[in-house]
Write a protein that holds these residues in place. Structure first.
Motif, mmCIF file in Angstrom:
data_model
loop_
_atom_site.group_PDB
_atom_site.id
_atom_site.type_symbol
_atom_site.label_atom_id
_atom_site.label_comp_id
_atom_site.label_asym_id
_atom_site.label_seq_id
_atom_site.Cartn_x
_atom_site.Cartn_y
_atom_site.Cartn_z
ATOM 1 N N LEU A 118 0.833 -1.200 0.000
ATOM 2 C CA LEU A 118 0.000 0.000 0.000
ATOM 3 C C LEU A 118 0.868 1.251 0.000
ATOM 4 C CD1 LEU A 118 -2.834 -0.921 2.502
ATOM 5 C CD2 LEU A 118 -2.976 -0.715 0.021
ATOM 6 N N LYS A 120 -7.577 -5.532 11.210
ATOM 7 C CA LYS A 120 -6.753 -4.742 10.286
ATOM 8 C C LYS A 120 -7.472 -4.728 8.942
ATOM 9 C CE LYS A 120 -2.730 -6.225 12.811
ATOM 10 N NZ LYS A 120 -1.929 -7.414 13.036
ATOM 11 N N GLU A 121 -8.195 -3.652 8.698
ATOM 12 C CA GLU A 121 -9.182 -3.677 7.619
ATOM 13 C C GLU A 121 -8.589 -3.949 6.249
ATOM 14 O OE1 GLU A 121 -11.467 -0.106 7.884
ATOM 15 O OE2 GLU A 121 -11.792 -0.520 10.024
ATOM 16 N N LYS A 122 -7.548 -3.193 5.908
ATOM 17 C CA LYS A 122 -6.970 -3.339 4.564
ATOM 18 C C LYS A 122 -6.428 -4.750 4.362
ATOM 19 C CE LYS A 122 -7.468 0.031 1.796
ATOM 20 N NZ LYS A 122 -8.170 -0.282 0.536
ATOM 21 N N THR A 123 -5.769 -5.260 5.401
ATOM 22 C CA THR A 123 -5.216 -6.607 5.305
ATOM 23 C C THR A 123 -6.336 -7.622 5.133
ATOM 24 O OG1 THR A 123 -3.500 -5.870 6.797
ATOM 25 C CG2 THR A 123 -3.640 -8.213 6.398
ATOM 26 N N GLU A 161 -9.196 -7.119 3.872
ATOM 27 C CA GLU A 161 -9.785 -7.003 2.552
ATOM 28 C C GLU A 161 -8.902 -7.697 1.511
ATOM 29 O OE1 GLU A 161 -10.759 -3.005 1.386
ATOM 30 O OE2 GLU A 161 -10.789 -3.626 -0.707
ATOM 31 N N GLU A 162 -7.610 -7.433 1.607
ATOM 32 C CA GLU A 162 -6.678 -8.047 0.656
ATOM 33 C C GLU A 162 -6.731 -9.563 0.794
ATOM 34 O OE1 GLU A 162 -5.110 -6.195 -1.648
ATOM 35 O OE2 GLU A 162 -4.655 -8.170 -2.474
#
Lengths: 369, 453
Positions: free
Chosen positions: B198, B227-230, B232-233
């Motif tokens: 990111l 850990k939202e982004k993680t 999501e990924e």
């Protein structure tokens, strides 16, 4: 085909190709030797599909021809022959072996079923050097190579070809050995940027066994294969497809304790104390007042022993345990009267080298105390 | 890609009928059609011998057969692809059995798969506590991506989750050779990769690193919770792999539904394959584990000592390993076998060390805090439901963490009868293995207690 060969030449030829005979239930012909007589040359070839050895032997060719027969049978016959001269003859599908008092006839297999031995192209790039020099470097590092199906990239010897230096490296992840060959000892036409290949352990062992010390060795590399060629012997082998670990970071940058010690005495000491070790095979090294190195070992069932050798010691006092076989391997491959032990405390690698020969070093991890 | 595979299968099955079996097995079995474009087919063979042989002997036959299926092919080219060589279907542990010989740190793990070759299925001791997890693992090895996908393994600290999931990876890498790409990461590493990507605008790197594998193994997934982004990924990676029938193996210290911060859509996906637990090993399994560990180290200790260790350490195999190291060290140093009193002393020292100065009062405080009741009520006389369970947990923890005697515990909990303490302890001890919610609560309270020290 009609040949007359001296028994010793015949035996020698069969021995040289004997170790690359294959053992494959699907393809029994891999157990055969291919005998080819043409252009005034008699050639024996065997292969196990990873490695192929071809040996040219001396003898009189009365009539050209090609035949393939089981290696173990002809090898057995030849080693037990008493006569000096051996007559070899083909009659239809059989091979006739004749001496003054002995006669045998062997069933052959169709020649066109014998695997085609891959050719390595006559490229411009090659390496030429004295076989003894190459073998010397190779024999120093092979002890450290690993044997593992899971780690094919370290179950061989890394050959680094650079314009001014050749390096041979092997490791089993517990120890690592490097030997280098200086540029005045070889003739190199490989490109500037150099080349790195991993030669399978078995191939290096065969090379050490088969090639004589005073021969000229030429090495070619092409398309995942390597060819070792001398006057009368050719070894073609696949190379290992993989990336050898980057070993530069492993080489200790400095050492805590430096011990200069007689190589012969240290060899004796490690061998002696090695006979007393526990199942972990550990011997301990301990510096004494910067004047001596104590090597000792004990086993609860056997007893204990220690060996004291005078040594020149600088740096901090040290006490470390090593696998005695690994340690001995390292001492053995170094040359000269004395050995330089660079010891590092705290579960770090130690460095062994010779004070007067920089062409070879050995790195060893300790045993956890 | 699929088209080539199918075409080649069809060609091979025809050729198989026309040449002898040994020849087929030796030369053509491990081959692959890379592409068939503009009239030229590119075929990969496992070694140079096969290339020479096939070129010389079977070129016509193969060309003819391919042309029956695809008339546009006019010529064939051959290349050697070393990775086609099939490894012997056996996994060999590290050559040296002893763990004391240190290896170069840089080489310990396989850089491609990230797996430590030390972990094998052979060295995994199977007992009733992990039988299900073990058989699910072997099933995954036998039918990668098909049978149990994802495989979700959970269990407490030091019970062998990492060993098991790495062993699956090693086994798959061993059996299928280079044909199946395995990748093992901890969820922390995954998070770091995502953060790095990111920050550097390199999201593509994540995709190529994680979506092109055949088996993805993620350790300690509970840490990506929140850990939202993680998350999501990971969700996208998970979907991409799962759609292509790639095997996913996940470990965690608790079941999916007990990871509080995990997004619902991930939670339901984790439950979509099979969820198996590794619980605390029973006495017999612990004895077997101790014996295996001793064998690995090439040491031996008396059966009565093994018995003591197996009885004293019930909940954590890593602790057993630690105590074995000490015992072996003692025997080497003092050159005499350890007696019972000696081992008790070593064990006591170890336990003392790991639990510095926890007091009963701290446990009471932590439990009260967790259930949001006052400490006075917790140890008081009130028998309403909201106090009963916390009280039982307090008693259990006092016994478990401080090894206090029942009468002493009873005196600390509002001067009760010691049989109450015994009953409470047993009740919690019985349900802790069956009830993940309870075990989760206990873990969280324990954490608070250790932090408060």
């Amino acid at each position: 085909m009609k040949l007359i060969i001296l028994k010793n030449n015949l035996k020698n030829g069969l021995d040289v190709v004997g170790r690359s005979v294959g053992n494959n239930i699907n393809l029994p012909i891999l157990g055969n030797v291919l005998i080819k007589a043409e252009n005034n040359q008699i050639k024996f070839s065997t292969t196990n599909l990873e490695l192929a050895i071809t040996k040219t032997i001396y003898g009189k060719i009365v009539e050209d021809g090609t035949i393939t027969i089981p290696h173990n049978i002809i090898s057995n016959i030849v080693s037990n022959l008493s006569s000096e001269r051996v007559n070899i003859d083909t009659k239809q599908q059989t091979l006739q072996i004749k001496t003054d008092s002995y006669e045998a006839s062997l069933q052959s297999m169709p020649v066109n079923e014998f695997p085609i031995i891959p050719k390595v192209k006559e490229t411009k790039e090659h390496l030429k050097l004295n076989a003894g020099v190459f073998k010397d470097g190779l024999s120093k590092v092979v002890v450290a190579a690993g044997i593992s199906d899971l780690r094919p990239e370290i179950s061989g010897v890394l050959l680094i070809i650079e314009p001014s230096i050749l390096k041979l490296v092997a490791t089993d992840s517990f120890r690592l050995a490097e030997a280098s060959i200086n540029k005045n000892q070889f003739d190199n036409t490989f490109a500037e940027q150099g080349l790195k290949v991993i030669i399978p352990l078995k191939t290096t062992q065969e090379l050490l066994r088969v090639v004589g010390d005073d021969e000229d060795l030429s090495i070619r590399i092409e398309g995942g294969q390597i060819l070792f060629q001398t006057n009368d012997t050719e070894i073609v082998s696949r190379l290992i497809d993989g990336k050898f670990p980057d070993y530069e970071p492993i080489i200790p940058k400095g050492v805590d304790t430096e011990v200069l010690i007689s190589r012969e005495e240290l060899t004796n000491a490690v061998k002696l104390t090695g006979s007393f070790t526990s199942r972990v095979s550990d011997v301990r090294l301990k510096t004494k007042d910067k004047k001596a190195l104590e090597i000792y070992s004990n086993d609860s069932a056997l007893g204990e022993n220690n060996y004291l050798i005078p040594a020149k010691i600088s740096g901090e006092g040290a006490e470390l345990a090593f696998n005695w076989r690994y340690l001995l391997d390292g001492i053995k491959i170094l040359s000269g009267k004395q050995v330089n032990l660079g010891l590092n405390a705290g579960n770090k690698a130690s460095l062994l080298k010779s004070p007067d020969d920089a062409s070879c070093f050995y790195i060893l991890m300790p045993i956890r105390q | 890609m699929g088209g080539n595979e199918e075409l080649w299968q069809a060609v091979l099955s025809e050729i198989e009928l026309q040449i002898s079996k040994p020849n087929f097995v030796t030369w053509l079995k491990n081959s692959r059609l890379i592409e068939a474009q503009e009239g030229a087919a590119l075929i990969a063979l496992p070694n140079h011998f096969a290339k020479e042989w096939v070129e010389a002997k079977y070129n016509k036959l193969i060309l003819g057969t391919i042309r029956n299926h695809d008339g546009s092919v006019r010529k064939i080219e051959y290349v050697v692809e070393g990775t086609l060589i099939k490894n012997n279907p056996k996994s060999r542990p590290v050559p040296e059995g002893d763990e004391k010989q240190l290896s170069f740190q840089e080489m310990r793990v396989d850089p491609l798969t990230n797996l430590n070759p030390r972990y094998t299925l052979n060295s995994f001791v199977v007992g009733s506590s992990n039988e299900l997890a073990y058989s699910a693992s072997t099933a995954v090895v036998n039918s990668v991506g098909v049978k149990y996908n994802p495989l979700f393994i959970y269990g407490g600290v030091g019970l062998g989750k990492t060993h098991l999931i790495q062993a699956i990876g090693n086994e798959i890498a061993g059996v299928y050779g280079g044909k199946v790409k395995v990748k093992y990461v901890t969820s922390e590493k995954f998070t770091n990769d995502v953060v790095w990507a990111l920050r550097n605008n390199r999201a593509e790197d994540i995709k190529s690193a994680y979506r092109l594998v055949d088996v993805l193994i993620i350790d300690d997934i509970q840490f990506i919770g929140g850990k939202e982004k993680t998350e999501e990924e990971f969700f996208h990676t998970f979907n991409a792999l799962h759609e292509q029938n790639k095997q996913i193996i996940i470990s965690s210290d608790r079941p999916p539904q007990a990871i509080p911060t995990l997004e619902e859509r991930l939670r339901s996906r984790f439950g979509g394959g099979i969820v198996v637990d590794i619980s605390v090993p029973d006495y017999e399994t612990r004895v077997a584990i101790i014996k295996t560990k001793l064998q690995e180290r090439g040491a031996a200790i008396g059966d009565e000592l093994i018995d003591v260790i197996a009885k004293r350490f019930q909940r954590n195999i890593r602790e057993i390993e630690g105590i074995l190291n000490k015992v072996i060290f003692y025997q080497l140093n003092y050159q005499k076998p350890l007696n019972l009193a000696g081992i008790e002393k070593i064990i006591d020292e170890t336990i003392e060390h790991s639990k510095p100065n926890i007091t009963p009062a701290q446990i009471i405080k932590a439990v009260a805090l967790f259930f949001e009741i006052s400490p006075t009520n917790l140890i008081g006389k009130g028998r309403s439901k909201e106090f009963i369970e916390p009280r039982q947990i307090t008693i259990y923890l006092m016994r478990e963490m401080l090894n206090m005697s029942y009468p002493y515990i009873a005196s600390k909990i509002g001067n009760r009868d010691h049989t109450t303490a015994i009953y409470s302890y047993k009740k919690i001890a019985d349900s802790v293995d069956k009830d993940p919610v309870l075990s989760n609560k206990l873990n969280m309270i324990k954490e608070t207690v250790s932090k408060s020290v």
